[in-house]
Write an enzyme that holds these catalytic residues in place. Structure first.
Site, PDB file in Angstrom:
ATOM      1  N   HIS A 169      10.745  15.889  -6.050  1.00  0.00           N
ATOM      2  CA  HIS A 169      11.156  15.824  -4.601  1.00  0.00           C
ATOM      3  C   HIS A 169      12.492  16.081  -4.946  1.00  0.00           C
ATOM      4  O   HIS A 169      13.347  16.017  -3.837  1.00  0.00           O
ATOM      5  CB  HIS A 169      11.090  14.336  -3.736  1.00  0.00           C
ATOM      6  CG  HIS A 169      10.415  15.098  -2.505  1.00  0.00           C
ATOM      7  ND1 HIS A 169      10.631  16.416  -2.073  1.00  0.00           N
ATOM      8  CD2 HIS A 169       9.771  14.436  -1.233  1.00  0.00           C
ATOM      9  CE1 HIS A 169      10.557  16.320  -0.964  1.00  0.00           C
ATOM     10  NE2 HIS A 169       9.833  14.980  -0.249  1.00  0.00           N
ATOM     11  N   ASP A 172      11.712  21.284  -2.523  1.00  0.00           N
ATOM     12  CA  ASP A 172      10.870  20.630  -1.726  1.00  0.00           C
ATOM     13  C   ASP A 172       9.395  21.141  -1.339  1.00  0.00           C
ATOM     14  O   ASP A 172       8.708  21.314  -1.508  1.00  0.00           O
ATOM     15  CB  ASP A 172      11.305  21.057  -0.783  1.00  0.00           C
ATOM     16  CG  ASP A 172      13.701  20.888  -0.293  1.00  0.00           C
ATOM     17  OD1 ASP A 172      13.724  19.649  -0.663  1.00  0.00           O
ATOM     18  OD2 ASP A 172      13.560  21.572   0.016  1.00  0.00           O
TER      19      ASP A 172
END
Length: 404
Positions: free
Chosen positions: A375, A379
């Site tokens: 992450h 995204d």
């Protein structure tokens, strides 16, 4: 005159290995280029061939010892020696098996080193075993199945039969301690490092496999006849992933220091089963390959993984991983990324489930998809976009042909 057996160069960044198994014992006759020892590295098991013909001398390292590149681990004495001239009964049997394996009828399905070793250990005739590998070649599993089916030899004399083992006391609980292989230790270390380093997250979707299954059923015979390989599902998924990665390049990128490295190529790491566990060879430049080329490459990796003949350079690199737990029956999982890669796609088993199509509840063959990703780089929007693009391509394979 004796010749040293040294640990060969094992590949870039690999400086040491572990002695996994000695294939030749002191006093055994050896041929030039015959495997004499198996080394376990961080990535794969490597068989070291004899540099010359002669007689196996003393081992300088034992099974389980760690050895470095260039270290002397054994010597080979010159000449045939007494071992070759007057073999013991067991050695004579092994020599006969090896000679049988070299006869013309067996030469059409050449034995890999790993298969040859099992044939000799089990004392089997390779020409009497049906091979299931490419062009009828024997695999390690073929030999092991034949060994299991082989009837046990009767004792030579009744008085020579060993006494039956004492039955374990009722309720006794046993434990067995087995040393972790170097490969398993490395896998454990890397996966834990991935959890400690990456901000890992998994996003799920599902895909209707009807169209791909229909295409596979319709064209599988023609495909195999033309390309010499079975049409599976991985070819479709690798092709679809390459297309989706082009649309969402962050999923194919990597973090190096404070920079993001984007690639215009896709090297897909594909998890396949090997006797020592899962290995991950790389389909390089997959974005340029056809479905047939992808299937041939993966099929070759699978066969050589079982035989233990994959090369280390074939498992280096990789920009994106696809792991198919569905072949083992997995319904859903959260795969762990393989650093420095930023994402891994998990495939799962196909099962009929009720879904709504045009306002009607119908039954469709569905598969869950799981994308685990870092992450820090990817995204949620990009992860979902990737999975939707992949889903669309699999549910309508025509998109793969017209690049949609």
């Amino acid at each position: 005159m004796a010749t040293d057996v040294k640990v060969p160069v094992l590949g870039e960044s690999i400086s040491e290995a572990t002695i996994g198994e000695w294939l030749k014992q002191p006093g055994d006759a050896v041929k030039a280029d015959e495997p004499i020892v198996s080394l376990e590295t961080d990535k794969v098991a490597v068989e070291v061939p004899a540099p010359v013909a002669g007689v196996m001398g003393a081992h300088a390292a034992a099974v389980g010892d760690t050895v470095t590149v260039g270290a002397v681990i054994a010597v080979i004495e010159a000449g045939g020696g007494a071992a070759a001239a007057a073999p013991a009964p067991a050695a004579a049997s092994a020599a006969a098996v090896e000679a049988k394996a070299a006869e013309p009828e067996a030469s059409e399905r050449t034995l890999s080193p790993a298969v040859r070793r099992v044939v000799l250990e089990k004392g089997l005739d390779p020409s009497a075993i049906k091979g299931t590998g490419k062009d009828g070649r024997l695999t390690k599993e073929d030999v092991l199945r034949a060994a299991e089916a082989k009837p046990a030899a009767a004792p030579e004399a009744e008085d020579a039969a060993p006494a039956p083992a004492a039955a374990a006391p009722a309720g006794e609980r046993r434990e067995e301690r087995v040393r972790m292989t170097r490969l398993r230790q490395t896998v454990a270390k890397r996966l834990k490092e991935a959890q400690n380093t990456a901000a890992m997250l998994t996003t799920f979707n599902d895909v209707d496999m009807s169209a791909v299954m229909e295409a596979r059923s319709k064209y599988k015979d023609l495909f195999e006849k033309k390309h010499g390989v079975r049409l599976g599902f991985m070819g479709f998924f690798v092709k679809a992933a390459c297309q989706a990665l082009k649309d969402v390049p962050a999923v194919n990128a990597a973090i190096e220091g404070d920079e993001i490295v984007y690639r215009d190529y896709v090297d897909v790491s594909v998890a396949v089963s090997a006797p020592t566990g899962l290995v991950v060879p790389v389909v390089r430049d997959a974005q340029t390959m056809s479905v047939a080329e992808i299937e041939r490459t993966i099929g070759d990796f699978g066969r050589r993984a079982k035989d233990g003949t994959l090369k280390m350079e074939e498992m280096k690199g990789g920009t994106f991983t696809i792991s198919n737990g569905g072949v083992f029956g997995s319904l859903m999982s959260t795969p762990i990324i393989n650093p420095p890669q930023a994402a891994v796609l998990g495939l799962h088993r196909i099962e009929d489930r009720p879904v709504v199509r045009d306002g009607q509840v119908v039954v469709r063959p569905m598969m869950y998809l799981a994308l685990s990703y870092d992450h820090r780089l990817i995204d949620g929007r990009e992860a979902v976009t990737f999975l939707v693009a992949l889903k669309n391509a699999i549910e309508d394979p025509t998109r793969l042909l017209i690049d949609l």
